[in-house]
Every structure is written in C-alpha cells, then in structure tokens.
Write an enzyme that holds these catalytic residues in place. Structure first.
Site, PDB file in Angstrom:
ATOM      1  N   ASP A 141      -9.497  -9.089   8.577  1.00 43.40           N
ATOM      2  CA  ASP A 141     -10.938  -9.176   8.317  1.00 43.40           C
ATOM      3  C   ASP A 141     -11.428 -10.591   8.596  1.00 43.40           C
ATOM      4  O   ASP A 141     -12.523 -10.787   9.143  1.00 43.40           O
ATOM      5  CB  ASP A 141     -11.259  -8.805   6.855  1.00 43.40           C
ATOM      6  N   ASP A 146      -1.739 -17.975   2.053  1.00 43.94           N
ATOM      7  CA  ASP A 146      -2.913 -18.806   1.728  1.00 43.94           C
ATOM      8  C   ASP A 146      -3.099 -19.915   2.776  1.00 43.94           C
ATOM      9  O   ASP A 146      -4.217 -20.164   3.254  1.00 43.94           O
ATOM     10  CB  ASP A 146      -2.815 -19.386   0.300  1.00 43.94           C
ATOM     11  N   LYS A 193       4.918 -15.106   1.439  1.00 45.79           N
ATOM     12  CA  LYS A 193       4.489 -15.714   0.171  1.00 45.79           C
ATOM     13  C   LYS A 193       5.742 -15.824  -0.694  1.00 45.79           C
ATOM     14  O   LYS A 193       5.740 -15.481  -1.867  1.00 45.79           O
ATOM     15  CB  LYS A 193       3.405 -14.841  -0.491  1.00 45.79           C
ATOM     16  N   TYR A 242       0.828  -1.220   0.000  1.00 43.39           N
ATOM     17  CA  TYR A 242       0.000   0.000   0.000  1.00 43.39           C
ATOM     18  C   TYR A 242       0.860   1.267   0.000  1.00 43.39           C
ATOM     19  O   TYR A 242       0.447   2.308   0.492  1.00 43.39           O
ATOM     20  CB  TYR A 242      -0.931   0.015   1.226  1.00 43.39           C
TER      21      TYR A 242
END
Ligand SMILES: NC(=O)c1ccc[n+]([C@@H]2O[C@H](COP(=O)([O-])OP(=O)(O)OC[C@H]3O[C@@H](n4cnc5c(N)ncnc54)[C@H](O)[C@@H]3O)[C@@H](O)[C@H]2O)c1
Length: 350
Positions: free
Chosen positions: A246, A218, A185, A135
């Site tokens: 979330d 994941d 990742k 971001y």
C-alpha cells in the site's frame, strides 16, 4: 497461432470499465504479435450475488481451472453486499484453490507522474507471500463479551511456504538487477522471523549471483520513502507485504497506477491478474477511472503467459502516455482518453 484462454471477471463498479480498457489493449498487442486471446466473460460480481445468492456458481473453481489465466477487474459493492461476502465468496477462494502463493506488485514511478516523494526514479518489485503467515486464519476467541475475553491469532510459517516464496523472489531478482531485500522483524518476533531469516540465508546460498540484505519492516517502510531507488526485489510475509505494497502504491502516485498479479508459480492452476484498487463506488459510472493499473496488470499477465515483448511494449506505451501527462492527474482525463492514448502509442511502437 498460439491461443490463450482467458477467464475475464470484470466484477463491479469501475472493475468493468478498467477491464474493458485492459482487454482492448491486450487484443491490440495480440494482433501485433500474432497470438490469440480468447476471453470468456464471467459475470461473477455483487450483482450476481444479489440475483443468485452466490458470488460465483458452485462449480466456479472447476470452471476456472480450464483457463490459462484469470483477469479480474474489481469486486465489491458495500452498499448492498458486505465486503466479507464479496471477498470470501470470490477472490480468496480463487487465490487458495490455485495455490497463488506469490502476490507481485511493481512499484515504479512512471514518467510524468508526480508522486509524493522527491525521488524521481525507482523500480521496485514487491513480492508478498499470499497464503500463510499472519493471515492463516488460525486462532479463536473465548469468553466473548466478558471482562476476561481473550482473542488469539496465530501466524503460521511453514518451511515449504517460506522457502518457495523466497526462491520465487530470488528467481525474479535474477531477471532484474540482482538484489533481494528480505523483510523481517526478527529482533521482536523471535520464532517466525528468526526462521524466515534462516531460510533467507539458506536460499541465498543457492543464488551466489544475487545479493541479499535483510531489513526490519519498520526500517523498510522508512527506506521506501527516503531511498526507494536503492531497492530492487522486496520479499515479505503476508502482513508485512500487505502494508508495504500500500505504501508502494502511494509512492508511485496512487491506486490508479498499482498493478498486481497472484501467481501460481508451479503452473498447477491459472494465475490471476488484477489492479490493486477496488470497485470505487464513488466514481463508478463516471468514466473517469484510471485504467493504467488495469492495463499494467494485463501486461503482467502477458509476460507470465510468455509474451514478454508484447508486455514490454504495453509498458512502454503506458510510459509514452504518462510522459504526455495523459492519465497523470486524478479525474481529469476520461478512461477512454487514457486508453486511446495508450493504444495509439502501442500502434506507433515499431
Ligand atoms: N481486489 C479487489 O477486487 C478489491 C480491492 C480493494 C477493494 N475492493 C472492494 O472495492 C470496494 C470499494 O473499496 P474502497 O473504496 O475501499 O477502495 P477503492 O480502491 O475502490 O477506492 C479507494 C479510492 O481510490 C479511488 N480509486 C480507486 N481506483 C481508482 C482508479 N483506477 N482511478 C481513479 N480513482 C481510483 C476511488 O475513487 C476511491 O476514492 C469495496 O467493496 C472493497 O471491498 C476490492
């Protein structure tokens, strides 16, 4: 008597209701533990924007600098003010100006709360990098509207930025159950996440008393659903942390229970505490917003200010209320009923 100066920004919609509830609990805890919280109410909101053309005054950041902490209800009123304006005019500048690089969110299933999972006991502290990574806002678009249009968005990971969030996570783990899961990742992102993993190993070497594991994002999402009780502190980049928290809010029963803090760990500026949820225009004015996320965020604030006993008592009081099934069914109990139950439990606590 120790006095804390608090900038209180109730914001819009249910932000006002839940921050009133949180302040009532903070003041009760302050009376019990003999400290003083002087809250200065700042009417910076979408209503303020519609009156003045700005979410906060031009000297807003300088005003906030003088406070020990910032407490925010929620901002946003998409019917009249675009979300990009409310977010970029208030929340993001505050996080940036005060170097609040650690976003922390506790995900715990409170007694009496029926989450969507079979697992009944977990206590995870998610730590999200809050200032860089995916971001960072670096990128651009060319040939807009044409067939050959290109959009590029570059994630930026700095040694200083990654190292400090990892150290913050390891410090938190030391004060908890002593385990860090670093979200990666690196199988697919061979530069940024390989770098992240290297720094995880480097920092871990300085914390021999803390165990560490690395998990692909994941697999991490699956772990939070299948075995959340196996997790202690979870540290992740801006994007991964955004998504996983979330999920964390969902498994703990929803936004009514999701607390957060934007911490400036070096203390060079005030930290900001806020429930994860927004202004909820659909229930604004109905007095049915669950104040637990907001009250829990206020407990995080008191802990940060050095009032850990008061913070723990507030959490215990929340648990007493939810164990009696107060505030556990969305929309059933009023904001006032839930707040009163938590205040009563706080008073009862020896
Ligand atoms: N940090 C912030 O201030 C923040 C965070 C998220 C969204 N927003 C803003 O809030 C506005 C509304 O956004 P949204 O509707 O996408 O998200 P929201 O979190 O406001 O609401 C999502 C849903 O959850 C429910 N809900 C949220 N908090 C609740 C609570 N405490 N008790 C009971 N129900 C609750 C709402 O009624 C709604 O159905 C937008 O302007 C958005 O930009 C602000």
């Amino acid at each position: 008597m120790t006095t804390y100066r608090l900038a209180l920004i109730p914001g819009d919609g249910i932000g006002v209701d839940v921050s009133d509830a949180a302040m009532a609990v903070v003041q009760a805890a302050a009376r019990k533990h003999s400290f003083d919280v002087q809250a200065t109410r700042l009417d910076w909101s979408c209503a303020h924007y519609l009156r003045t053309g700005e979410m906060m005054p031009a000297d807003g950041i300088e005003t906030l600098r003088g406070f020990d902490a910032i407490y925010l209800g929620a901002v946003g009123w998409p019917e009249t003010v675009p979300d990009s304006v409310s977010l970029h005019g208030l929340l993001l500048p505050i996080r940036k100006a005060f170097n609040q690089y650690a976003n922390i969110r506790p995900h715990r299933l409170l007694p009496g709360v029926e989450g969507p999972l079979r697992s009944t006991g977990f206590d995870i502290l998610c730590i999200r990098e809050n200032t860089e990574g995916e971001y960072s806002g670096a990128g651009g678009r060319v040939h807009q509207g044409r067939d050959n249009e290109v959009a590029v968005e570059t994630a930026i990971f700095t040694r200083a930025g990654v190292e400090r969030i990892l150290r913050f996570a390891f410090d938190q783990a030391r004060a908890r159950r002593g385990h860090v899961t670093s979200v990666t990742k690196s199988n697919a992102q061979k530069y940024s996440m390989v770098f992240w993993d290297e720094l995880t190993r480097e920092v871990a070497a300085d914390y021999p008393d803390v165990s560490v594991s690395m998990m692909h994002v994941d697999a991490m999402a699956a772990k939070m659903v299948m075995a959340p009780e196996s997790l202690d502190v979870v540290v992740a980049s801006n994007l991964f942390g955004d998504i996983l928290t979330d999920l964390g809010a969902a498994i703990q029963g929803g936004l009514g229970f999701a607390a957060s803090a934007n911490i400036c760990p070096d203390g060079s500026g005030p930290s900001m505490f806020e429930p994860v949820h927004g202004s909820a225009p659909d229930i604004a004015g109905k007095r049915i917003a669950n104040p637990i996320a907001a009250i829990w965020s206020a407990a995080l604030m008191l802990e940060h200010l050095g009032q850990a006993r008061a913070a723990n008592e507030i959490l215990a009081a929340i648990s007493v209320a939810t164990a009696q099934h107060i505030g556990t069914v969305p929309g059933r109990d009023s904001t006032d009923t839930i707040t009163a139950a938590i205040l009563a439990a706080l008073e009862d606590h020896a």
